[in-house]
Scaffold this motif. Structure first.
Motif, PDB file in Angstrom:
ATOM      1  N   ILE A   1       0.842  -1.198   0.000  1.00 32.89           N
ATOM      2  CA  ILE A   1       0.000   0.000   0.000  1.00 32.89           C
ATOM      3  C   ILE A   1       0.876   1.247   0.000  1.00 32.89           C
ATOM      4  O   ILE A   1       0.639   2.190  -0.747  1.00 32.89           O
TER       5      ILE A   1
ATOM      6  N   HIS B   1       2.393   2.006  -3.316  1.00 36.86           N
ATOM      7  CA  HIS B   1       1.443   2.569  -4.269  1.00 36.86           C
ATOM      8  C   HIS B   1       1.450   4.100  -4.215  1.00 36.86           C
ATOM      9  O   HIS B   1       1.298   4.768  -5.234  1.00 36.86           O
TER      10      HIS B   1
ATOM     11  N   ARG C   1      -3.633   8.134  -8.132  1.00 44.93           N
ATOM     12  CA  ARG C   1      -3.429   6.976  -7.258  1.00 44.93           C
ATOM     13  C   ARG C   1      -4.454   6.941  -6.132  1.00 44.93           C
ATOM     14  O   ARG C   1      -4.896   5.876  -5.727  1.00 44.93           O
TER      15      ARG C   1
ATOM     16  N   TRP D   1      -7.119   4.072  -5.416  1.00 44.84           N
ATOM     17  CA  TRP D   1      -7.216   3.471  -4.087  1.00 44.84           C
ATOM     18  C   TRP D   1      -8.649   3.524  -3.555  1.00 44.84           C
ATOM     19  O   TRP D   1      -9.136   2.548  -2.986  1.00 44.84           O
ATOM     20  N   HIS D   2      -9.337   4.643  -3.754  1.00 46.83           N
ATOM     21  CA  HIS D   2     -10.723   4.751  -3.286  1.00 46.83           C
ATOM     22  C   HIS D   2     -11.632   3.774  -4.030  1.00 46.83           C
ATOM     23  O   HIS D   2     -12.541   3.202  -3.439  1.00 46.83           O
TER      24      HIS D   2
ATOM     25  N   ALA E   1     -10.764   0.370  -2.503  1.00 41.98           N
ATOM     26  CA  ALA E   1     -11.275   0.271  -1.131  1.00 41.98           C
ATOM     27  C   ALA E   1     -12.799   0.200  -1.135  1.00 41.98           C
ATOM     28  O   ALA E   1     -13.396  -0.491  -0.305  1.00 41.98           O
TER      29      ALA E   1
END
Length: 119
Positions: A78, A81, A101, A105-106, A109
């Motif tokens: 993580i 990233h 990025r 990620w959102h 997630a």
């Protein structure tokens, strides 16, 4: 080097017997005051901790090595990233890449939190 630069006013060392012997071998340091400090348990803790392997350095906050390893196995990918090479990018490009990025990620997630909405 001491011939081209002025001699120091004070020489601060630990209480090892080799330091006065080395100082006696350098004539430029003959008139320099030699101050001994007591060798504490960890006087250069910051320097020593910076040279530890990743596992040992990150273990300080954990009690169990297994939990440390589990955390690092999850955290390291993580972090990678989001770890951009800032010194190689202009500020505008850095902001754009970091924003992209974060969007990725959102999205990831969001899928991980609501797996039923993915299908």
């Amino acid at each position: 080097m001491l011939r081209s630069n002025p001699a120091p006013r004070k020489l601060v060392t630990e209480q090892l017997r080799s330091y006065p012997a080395a100082k006696a071998g350098i004539p430029e340091l003959a008139n320099v005051k030699h101050v001994f400090v007591k060798a504490a348990a960890r006087p250069n803790n910051r320097a020593e901790n910076s040279h530890q392997p990743t596992r040992e350095r990150h273990m300080h906050g954990f009690r169990d090595p297994g939990r440390t390893q589990a955390f690092l196995l999850t955290f390291c990918p993580i972090r990678q990233h989001f770890a951009l090479k800032r010194r190689l990018l202009r500020a505008s490009l850095y902001c754009k890449q970091l924003a992209a990025r974060f969007v990725a990620w959102h999205e990831f997630a969001g899928l991980a939190q609501n797996p039923s909405t993915a299908f």
